[in-house]
Write a protein that holds these residues in place. Structure first.
Motif, short mmCIF file in Angstrom:
data_model
loop_
_atom_site.label_atom_id
_atom_site.label_comp_id
_atom_site.label_asym_id
_atom_site.label_seq_id
_atom_site.Cartn_x
_atom_site.Cartn_y
_atom_site.Cartn_z
N ARG A 1 0.85 -1.22 0.00
CA ARG A 1 0.00 0.00 0.00
C ARG A 1 0.88 1.26 0.00
N THR A 2 1.95 1.22 0.77
CA THR A 2 2.84 2.38 0.85
C THR A 2 3.49 2.64 -0.51
N LEU A 3 3.95 1.55 -1.17
CA LEU A 3 4.58 1.71 -2.49
C LEU A 3 3.57 2.23 -3.52
N ASP B 1 6.43 6.31 -8.72
CA ASP B 1 7.83 6.01 -9.09
C ASP B 1 8.84 6.62 -8.12
N GLU B 2 8.35 7.36 -7.13
CA GLU B 2 9.30 8.13 -6.31
C GLU B 2 9.83 7.34 -5.12
N ALA B 3 9.32 6.08 -4.94
CA ALA B 3 9.72 5.30 -3.76
C ALA B 3 10.72 4.21 -4.15
N LYS B 4 11.55 3.83 -3.19
CA LYS B 4 12.46 2.70 -3.35
C LYS B 4 12.36 1.81 -2.12
N VAL C 1 11.85 6.20 1.05
CA VAL C 1 12.52 4.91 1.22
C VAL C 1 11.61 4.03 2.08
N VAL C 2 11.24 2.86 1.53
CA VAL C 2 10.33 1.95 2.25
C VAL C 2 11.16 0.79 2.79
N PRO D 1 7.43 -0.54 -10.30
CA PRO D 1 7.83 0.28 -9.14
C PRO D 1 6.97 0.05 -7.90
N ASP D 2 5.70 -0.38 -8.11
CA ASP D 2 4.83 -0.59 -6.94
C ASP D 2 4.76 -2.06 -6.53
#
Ligand code: FAD
Length: 284
Positions: free
Chosen positions: A19-21, A26-29, A51-52, A163-164
């Protein structure tokens, strides 16, 4: 150097991580062991806004059996893979190759899933999972999907993960009865491979019945040495293995860098394939 500022999330379940991703686009890793991502962020070659950190999700760690398959959580560290009795018994190639990765400090932080998701063709484990005919299970907003290793490594540092999507587990068919060996050529101990060869061999009546060979650092992605696999079928002595190993670099496009030319890498692939197959077949 220090990385640019970023937001940080530490979900406690796979569902929460997905859910967070999904909310970040595209801005999360994903942060696993941080052994590749954090250096890239410090060098400002990667600059995620979020950053997750999936390091506190228990369901992502550990090894279990599912019939004829080993299921390894994406966050299982290299150290834990090497020490795991199920991996040693049913996927000895993975344990042996993982023991050649870097040094104890990196192996205690770095994870199998992180190494595969990073999709570095110079890393040892992508070629090994390719040779083991592994499958990678990803979870995204639409649910879970299984990606064969052959379709997972798309290009240099690029995997089939969206990305997700979170890589949740790696499924390895048990390789009982197969001989195995990983040959890694590097200039200094604990460094990345200039070329690596992962070999699995099944023998029947003294002859090689089937071979699976994964190549490290012989192109933009890890590769199977399909021509050599085919040529090795029926080989019954070291000379026949040497002749078949001559086709190990067929169809590859190795890079030129400060460590080696493409021609030298092709030479290494042939020599290391011969050594790895002879060792795996018990003919060495
Ligand atoms: P991270 O660095 O946290 O992540 C790497 C990438 O994968 C990031 O893009 C991240 O977003 C993504 N990612 C991670 N986990 C997931 C997931 N579950 N789902 C989706 N995306 C994910 N490797 C070798 O194979 N051989 C070597 O000889 C070797 N030598 C090394 C030497 C040094 C000094 C160092 C620092 C590293 C070395 N490595 C080597 C790399 C090491 O094996 C890393 O552990 C590995 O490449 C990345 O794993 P990680 O868990 O640290 O992932």
């Amino acid at each position: 150097m220090i990385p640019p500022a970023f937001d940080y999330a530490r979900p406690s379940s796979v569902d929460e991580a997905v859910r967070t991703l999904a909310g970040a686009g595209d801005e999360a890793k994903v942060l696993a062991g941080g052994q590749s991502l954090l250096p890239l962020m410090r060098l400002r070659l990667a600059y995620p806004e979020l950053v997750v950190d999936v390091g506190r999700i228990p369901e992502l760690r550990g090894v279990r059996e599912d019939g004829d398959t080993l299921v390894i959580g994406a966050m299982t560290t290299h150290h834990d893979v090497i020490a795991d009795p199920l991996v040693r018994r049913h996927a000895g190639l993975l344990a042996a190759a993982t023991a050649t990765v870097a040094d104890p400090a990196v192996r205690h932080r770095g994870t199998l899933g992180g190494s595969l998701a990073h999709a570095d063709p110079a890393a040892d484990l992508p070629a090994v999972v390719l040779a083991l005919d592994g499958e990678l299970v990803a979870q995204g907003p639409g649910g879970r999907r299984t990606i064969p290793a052959r379709g997972f490594f798309v290009d240099f540092l690029q995997s089939a993960l969206a990305p997700d999507e979170l890589l949740v587990e790696v499924r390895i068919p048990k390789a009982d009865g197969w001989g195995f060996h990983y040959e890694k050529f590097h200039r200094v101990a604990q460094a990345y491979a200039i070329v690596g060869v992962a070999a699995l061999v099944r023998r029947d009546n003294g002859q090689i019945a089937e071979t699976r060979i994964g190549l490290t650092n012989m192109g933009a992605t890890p590769l199977r040495a399909s021509a050599a696999e085919h040529a090795l079928s029926g080989a019954g002595d070291p000379d026949a293995v040497a002749r078949a190993a001559d086709s190990a670099a067929e169809g590859t496009r190795p890079a030129r860098d400060t460590a080696a030319s493409p021609e030298y890498r092709a030479h290494l692939a042939r020599v290391l394939t011969k050594r790895a197959v002879l060792a795996a077949a018990g003919m060495g």
